[in-house]
Scaffold this active site. Structure first.
Site, PDB file in Angstrom:
ATOM      1  N   ILE A 170      -3.414  -0.310  10.568  1.00  7.73           N
ATOM      2  CA  ILE A 170      -2.238  -0.275   9.305  1.00  7.73           C
ATOM      3  C   ILE A 170      -3.304  -0.459   8.114  1.00  7.73           C
ATOM      4  O   ILE A 170      -2.884  -0.330   6.781  1.00  7.73           O
ATOM      5  CB  ILE A 170      -1.225  -1.715   9.411  1.00  7.73           C
ATOM      6  CG1 ILE A 170      -0.346  -1.408  10.488  1.00  7.73           C
ATOM      7  CG2 ILE A 170      -0.625  -1.678   8.376  1.00  7.73           C
ATOM      8  CD1 ILE A 170       0.689  -2.307  11.295  1.00  7.73           C
ATOM      9  N   ARG A 201       0.710  -1.403  -0.134  1.00 15.31           N
ATOM     10  CA  ARG A 201       0.352  -0.360  -0.396  1.00 15.31           C
ATOM     11  C   ARG A 201       1.086   1.248  -0.052  1.00 15.31           C
ATOM     12  O   ARG A 201       1.782   1.265   0.915  1.00 15.31           O
ATOM     13  CB  ARG A 201      -0.695  -0.329   1.463  1.00 15.31           C
ATOM     14  CG  ARG A 201      -1.496   1.070   1.204  1.00 15.31           C
ATOM     15  CD  ARG A 201      -2.886   1.510   0.280  1.00 15.31           C
ATOM     16  NE  ARG A 201      -3.686   2.666   1.267  1.00 15.31           N
ATOM     17  CZ  ARG A 201      -4.132   3.422   0.327  1.00 15.31           C
ATOM     18  NH1 ARG A 201      -3.851   3.611  -1.311  1.00 15.31           N
ATOM     19  NH2 ARG A 201      -5.054   4.505   1.085  1.00 15.31           N
ATOM     20  N   GLU A 260     -10.398 -19.953  28.997  1.00 15.93           N
ATOM     21  CA  GLU A 260      -8.957 -21.061  30.132  1.00 15.93           C
ATOM     22  C   GLU A 260      -8.339 -19.727  31.159  1.00 15.93           C
ATOM     23  O   GLU A 260      -7.820 -20.140  32.007  1.00 15.93           O
ATOM     24  CB  GLU A 260      -7.778 -20.968  28.996  1.00 15.93           C
ATOM     25  CG  GLU A 260      -7.390 -22.314  29.663  1.00 15.93           C
ATOM     26  CD  GLU A 260      -8.513 -23.779  28.949  1.00 15.93           C
ATOM     27  OE1 GLU A 260      -9.429 -23.985  28.073  1.00 15.93           O
ATOM     28  OE2 GLU A 260      -8.112 -24.592  29.793  1.00 15.93           O
ATOM     29  N   GLY A 271      -6.133   0.229   7.588  1.00 11.72           N
ATOM     30  CA  GLY A 271      -6.798   1.346   7.460  1.00 11.72           C
ATOM     31  C   GLY A 271      -8.308   1.590   6.839  1.00 11.72           C
ATOM     32  O   GLY A 271      -8.912   0.028   7.704  1.00 11.72           O
ATOM     33  N   GLY A 272      -9.044   1.659   6.373  1.00 15.20           N
ATOM     34  CA  GLY A 272     -10.470   1.896   5.824  1.00 15.20           C
ATOM     35  C   GLY A 272     -10.531   0.006   5.484  1.00 15.20           C
ATOM     36  O   GLY A 272     -11.706  -1.207   6.070  1.00 15.20           O
TER      37      GLY A 272
HETATM   38  C1  FAD Z   1     -17.848 -18.801  22.735  1.00 16.29           C
HETATM   39  C2  FAD Z   1     -16.895 -19.325  24.723  1.00 16.29           C
HETATM   40  C3  FAD Z   1     -16.360 -20.276  24.104  1.00 16.29           C
HETATM   41  C4  FAD Z   1     -15.399 -20.317  25.405  1.00 16.29           C
HETATM   42  N1  FAD Z   1     -14.776 -21.752  25.890  1.00 16.29           N
HETATM   43  C5  FAD Z   1     -14.048 -21.364  26.652  1.00 16.29           C
HETATM   44  C6  FAD Z   1     -13.330 -22.841  27.125  1.00 16.29           C
HETATM   45  O1  FAD Z   1     -12.907 -23.664  25.935  1.00 16.29           O
HETATM   46  N2  FAD Z   1     -12.225 -22.700  28.213  1.00 16.29           N
HETATM   47  C7  FAD Z   1     -12.506 -22.160  29.354  1.00 16.29           C
HETATM   48  O2  FAD Z   1     -12.092 -22.266  30.100  1.00 16.29           O
HETATM   49  N3  FAD Z   1     -13.142 -21.257  28.367  1.00 16.29           N
HETATM   50  C8  FAD Z   1     -14.210 -20.814  27.606  1.00 16.29           C
HETATM   51  N4  FAD Z   1     -14.851 -19.351  27.919  1.00 16.29           N
HETATM   52  C9  FAD Z   1     -14.964 -18.910  29.115  1.00 16.29           C
HETATM   53  C10 FAD Z   1     -16.095 -19.429  29.921  1.00 16.29           C
HETATM   54  O3  FAD Z   1     -17.455 -19.772  29.776  1.00 16.29           O
HETATM   55  C11 FAD Z   1     -16.406 -17.937  31.217  1.00 16.29           C
HETATM   56  O4  FAD Z   1     -17.187 -16.826  29.996  1.00 16.29           O
HETATM   57  C12 FAD Z   1     -14.697 -17.271  31.572  1.00 16.29           C
HETATM   58  O5  FAD Z   1     -14.342 -18.529  32.429  1.00 16.29           O
HETATM   59  C13 FAD Z   1     -15.724 -16.391  33.059  1.00 16.29           C
HETATM   60  O6  FAD Z   1     -15.781 -16.149  33.378  1.00 16.29           O
HETATM   61  P1  FAD Z   1     -17.218 -15.554  33.323  1.00 16.29           P
HETATM   62  O7  FAD Z   1     -18.135 -15.407  32.276  1.00 16.29           O
HETATM   63  O8  FAD Z   1     -18.682 -16.399  34.702  1.00 16.29           O
HETATM   64  O9  FAD Z   1     -17.296 -14.386  34.265  1.00 16.29           O
HETATM   65  P2  FAD Z   1     -17.488 -13.720  35.338  1.00 16.29           P
HETATM   66  O10 FAD Z   1     -16.593 -14.526  35.745  1.00 16.29           O
HETATM   67  O11 FAD Z   1     -18.435 -12.932  35.781  1.00 16.29           O
HETATM   68  O12 FAD Z   1     -16.313 -11.968  35.393  1.00 16.29           O
HETATM   69  C14 FAD Z   1     -17.286 -10.908  34.871  1.00 16.29           C
HETATM   70  C15 FAD Z   1     -15.638 -10.462  34.960  1.00 16.29           C
HETATM   71  O13 FAD Z   1     -15.294 -10.580  36.590  1.00 16.29           O
HETATM   72  C16 FAD Z   1     -13.803 -10.236  36.667  1.00 16.29           C
HETATM   73  N5  FAD Z   1     -13.885 -11.571  38.238  1.00 16.29           N
HETATM   74  C17 FAD Z   1     -14.418 -12.702  38.360  1.00 16.29           C
HETATM   75  N6  FAD Z   1     -13.992 -12.916  39.107  1.00 16.29           N
HETATM   76  C18 FAD Z   1     -12.929 -12.238  39.607  1.00 16.29           C
HETATM   77  C19 FAD Z   1     -11.755 -12.190  40.554  1.00 16.29           C
HETATM   78  N7  FAD Z   1     -12.551 -12.714  41.875  1.00 16.29           N
HETATM   79  N8  FAD Z   1     -11.100 -11.673  41.062  1.00 16.29           N
HETATM   80  C20 FAD Z   1     -10.933 -10.246  40.060  1.00 16.29           C
HETATM   81  N9  FAD Z   1     -11.760 -10.414  38.281  1.00 16.29           N
HETATM   82  C21 FAD Z   1     -13.334 -11.264  38.506  1.00 16.29           C
HETATM   83  C22 FAD Z   1     -13.220 -11.676  35.816  1.00 16.29           C
HETATM   84  O14 FAD Z   1     -11.837 -11.729  35.280  1.00 16.29           O
HETATM   85  C23 FAD Z   1     -14.538 -10.574  34.254  1.00 16.29           C
HETATM   86  O15 FAD Z   1     -12.817  -9.496  34.014  1.00 16.29           O
HETATM   87  C24 FAD Z   1     -15.856 -19.471  26.390  1.00 16.29           C
HETATM   88  C25 FAD Z   1     -16.413 -18.600  26.808  1.00 16.29           C
HETATM   89  C26 FAD Z   1     -17.035 -18.421  25.141  1.00 16.29           C
HETATM   90  C27 FAD Z   1     -17.707 -17.150  25.447  1.00 16.29           C
END
Ligand code: FAD
Length: 193
Positions: A147, A78, A173, A149-150
């Site tokens: 990088i 580009r 995870e 852009g649009g």
């Molecule tokens: C499509 C999809 C696929 C997924 N696949 C996987 C997978 O294969 N394996 C896997 O492990 N997970 C997977 N996940 C993630 C998992 O399902 C959860 O979303 C994730 O573990 C977070 O938990 P929660 O959504 O309940 O968030 P919450 O626990 O409600 O957290 C909300 C916020 O609060 C913060 N928080 C929570 N507790 C604390 C604490 N004690 N101290 C500080 N901050 C905190 C979190 O960091 C986050 O910012 C997937 C999610 C999606 C959407």
């Protein structure tokens, strides 16, 4: 009975369908027990997390690499103001940071994977690799979009998908917020006075 009660649409990771599952009066036969022993499921799940974190770290590295490689190619193709955008210093700074981030993420991930393969304790290394590599993937995906852009905002280039796929790795995870707490606890244990 097991029901898939609703499809859940997502920002990215469109290649995998996500749905809500409902188990109703569902008895799991003894022969379907995962793992060799009953009552130790939580321990087994925790044991799998190290491997899972290295796996997600490697996906972060892949995303950081794809974002970097697509970008370094595009910056040579580009042209603006009579020269390739890679000759503008603002773009050069981005490429330097993206390449350095990629290399650091790769080395942290390789280190964690090596320890795991040697059968050594690797929770700290796996956590650091997961945290750093997924943030590197997220940041490189954002820079790749800028990088391009649009075009970066359109489906003409893959960087648009990288940008949508990247955030899941920050959450899956173990969220990166929790990852930092685990890393900090491990470090305090390691450097206990
Ligand atoms: C499509 C999809 C696929 C997924 N696949 C996987 C997978 O294969 N394996 C896997 O492990 N997970 C997977 N996940 C993630 C998992 O399902 C959860 O979303 C994730 O573990 C977070 O938990 P929660 O959504 O309940 O968030 P919450 O626990 O409600 O957290 C909300 C916020 O609060 C913060 N928080 C929570 N507790 C604390 C604490 N004690 N101290 C500080 N901050 C905190 C979190 O960091 C986050 O910012 C997937 C999610 C999606 C959407």
């Amino acid at each position: 009975m097991v029901f898939c009660t609703k499809d859940i649409d997502k920002l990215g990771y469109k290649g995998i369908k996500t749905c809500e599952i409902l188990f109703e009066n569902y008895e799991v036969p003894k022969g379907a027990l995962i793992g060799a022993k009953e009552g130790v499921g939580f321990k087994q799940v925790l044991g799998g997390l190290e491997l899972g974190r290295v796996n997600v770290a490697a996906r972060g590295v892949g995303l950081a690499r794809a974002s970097f490689e697509d970008s370094i190619k595009y910056t040579q193709e580009r042209k603006t103001f009579g020269k390739p955008i890679g000759e503008h210093q603002a773009i050069q700074l981005k490429l330097a940071e993206m390449g350095t981030r990629l290399e650091a993420a790769r080395l942290l991930t390789q280190n964690a994977a090596q320890k795991l393969q040697n059968g050594e304790r690797s929770d700290l290394e796996a956590g650091m690799a997961k945290l750093y590599a997924t943030e590197a993937g997220f940041k490189n995906a954002e820079e790749a979009m800028r990088i391009h852009g649009g075009y970066g905002y359109t489906k003409e280039f893959a960087v648009e998908r990288y940008y949508r796929d990247a955030p899941l790795m920050l959450i899956g995870e173990g969220t990166n917020e929790l990852q930092k707490i685990i890393i900090s606890k491990s470090l305090t244990e390691k450097y206990k006075i």
